[in-house]
Scaffold this motif. Structure first.
Motif, PDB file in Angstrom:
ATOM      1  N   VAL A  25      -1.553  29.923  65.841  1.00 39.98           N
ATOM      2  CA  VAL A  25      -1.734  30.682  64.604  1.00 39.98           C
ATOM      3  C   VAL A  25      -3.167  31.220  64.576  1.00 39.98           C
ATOM      4  O   VAL A  25      -4.125  30.455  64.535  1.00 39.98           O
ATOM      5  CB  VAL A  25      -1.462  29.816  63.361  1.00 39.98           C
ATOM      6  N   VAL A  26      -3.289  32.529  64.596  1.00 39.74           N
ATOM      7  CA  VAL A  26      -4.586  33.185  64.511  1.00 39.74           C
ATOM      8  C   VAL A  26      -4.924  33.463  63.043  1.00 39.74           C
ATOM      9  O   VAL A  26      -6.048  33.244  62.599  1.00 39.74           O
ATOM     10  CB  VAL A  26      -4.600  34.503  65.321  1.00 39.74           C
ATOM     11  N   ARG A  27      -3.930  33.938  62.300  1.00 41.40           N
ATOM     12  CA  ARG A  27      -4.103  34.249  60.884  1.00 41.40           C
ATOM     13  C   ARG A  27      -2.776  34.015  60.183  1.00 41.40           C
ATOM     14  O   ARG A  27      -1.719  34.336  60.719  1.00 41.40           O
ATOM     15  CB  ARG A  27      -4.511  35.717  60.706  1.00 41.40           C
ATOM     16  N   GLN A  29       0.006  31.593  57.639  1.00 40.73           N
ATOM     17  CA  GLN A  29       0.528  30.243  57.442  1.00 40.73           C
ATOM     18  C   GLN A  29       2.018  30.215  57.753  1.00 40.73           C
ATOM     19  O   GLN A  29       2.763  31.137  57.398  1.00 40.73           O
ATOM     20  CB  GLN A  29       0.286  29.823  55.998  1.00 40.73           C
ATOM     21  N   GLY A  44      -1.637  26.426  59.774  1.00 40.41           N
ATOM     22  CA  GLY A  44      -2.417  27.630  59.501  1.00 40.41           C
ATOM     23  C   GLY A  44      -3.336  27.971  60.646  1.00 40.41           C
ATOM     24  O   GLY A  44      -3.141  27.495  61.776  1.00 40.41           O
ATOM     25  N   GLU A  45      -4.351  28.768  60.353  1.00 41.69           N
ATOM     26  CA  GLU A  45      -5.271  29.253  61.375  1.00 41.69           C
ATOM     27  C   GLU A  45      -5.795  28.130  62.259  1.00 41.69           C
ATOM     28  O   GLU A  45      -6.223  27.095  61.773  1.00 41.69           O
ATOM     29  CB  GLU A  45      -6.448  29.965  60.714  1.00 41.69           C
ATOM     30  N   GLY A  46      -5.708  28.342  63.566  1.00 40.72           N
ATOM     31  CA  GLY A  46      -6.191  27.369  64.533  1.00 40.72           C
ATOM     32  C   GLY A  46      -5.157  26.340  64.952  1.00 40.72           C
ATOM     33  O   GLY A  46      -5.384  25.589  65.898  1.00 40.72           O
ATOM     34  N   CYS A  70       1.515  36.898  59.381  1.00 39.97           N
ATOM     35  CA  CYS A  70       0.813  36.112  60.396  1.00 39.97           C
ATOM     36  C   CYS A  70       0.488  36.944  61.626  1.00 39.97           C
ATOM     37  O   CYS A  70       1.244  37.836  61.997  1.00 39.97           O
ATOM     38  CB  CYS A  70       1.680  34.941  60.859  1.00 39.97           C
TER      39      CYS A  70
END
Length: 103
Positions: A25-27, A29, A44-46, A70
């Motif tokens: 996930v870069v951006r 949720q 989510g991110e990361g 996303c």
């Protein structure tokens, strides 16, 4: 690695399917849910998801859908196997994280 943009509400993984990729996930949720619709986890991110089916060569344990729009990075099973072969320490890290998250 292949980028993928998704709208909110897209189902990315279906419980019981054979896993062919994992996601970073870069951006945005996503949420994992079971057959009854119960939310099992939110990422989510990361975060990563979908790695269990690739690590253990088993059917998907839950379904996953996007909660928000996303941006994801997709790693296919073929490339995943290549990475694990070339970087065994990464395989250990993924297995340890999966064990921590899923028991």
């Amino acid at each position: 690695l292949r980028p993928r943009a998704c709208a909110a509400g897209e189902v990315l993984i279906r419980e019981g399917e054979v896993g062919a990729e994992m996601y970073f996930v870069v951006r945005g949720q996503v949420e994992a849910f079971d057959k009854a619709g119960k939310i099992l986890a939110t990422r989510g991110e990361g975060d990563v998801f979908g790695e269990l089916a690739l690590l253990h060569r088993q059917p998907r344990a839950a379904s996953v859908r996007t909660v928000t729009p996303c941006d994801l990075i997709v790693l296919t099973k073929h490339d995943f196997d290549h990475v694990l072969h070339e970087h065994p320490a990464f395989a250990g890290t993924l297995r340890a994280e999966a064990e921590r998250r899923y028991g």
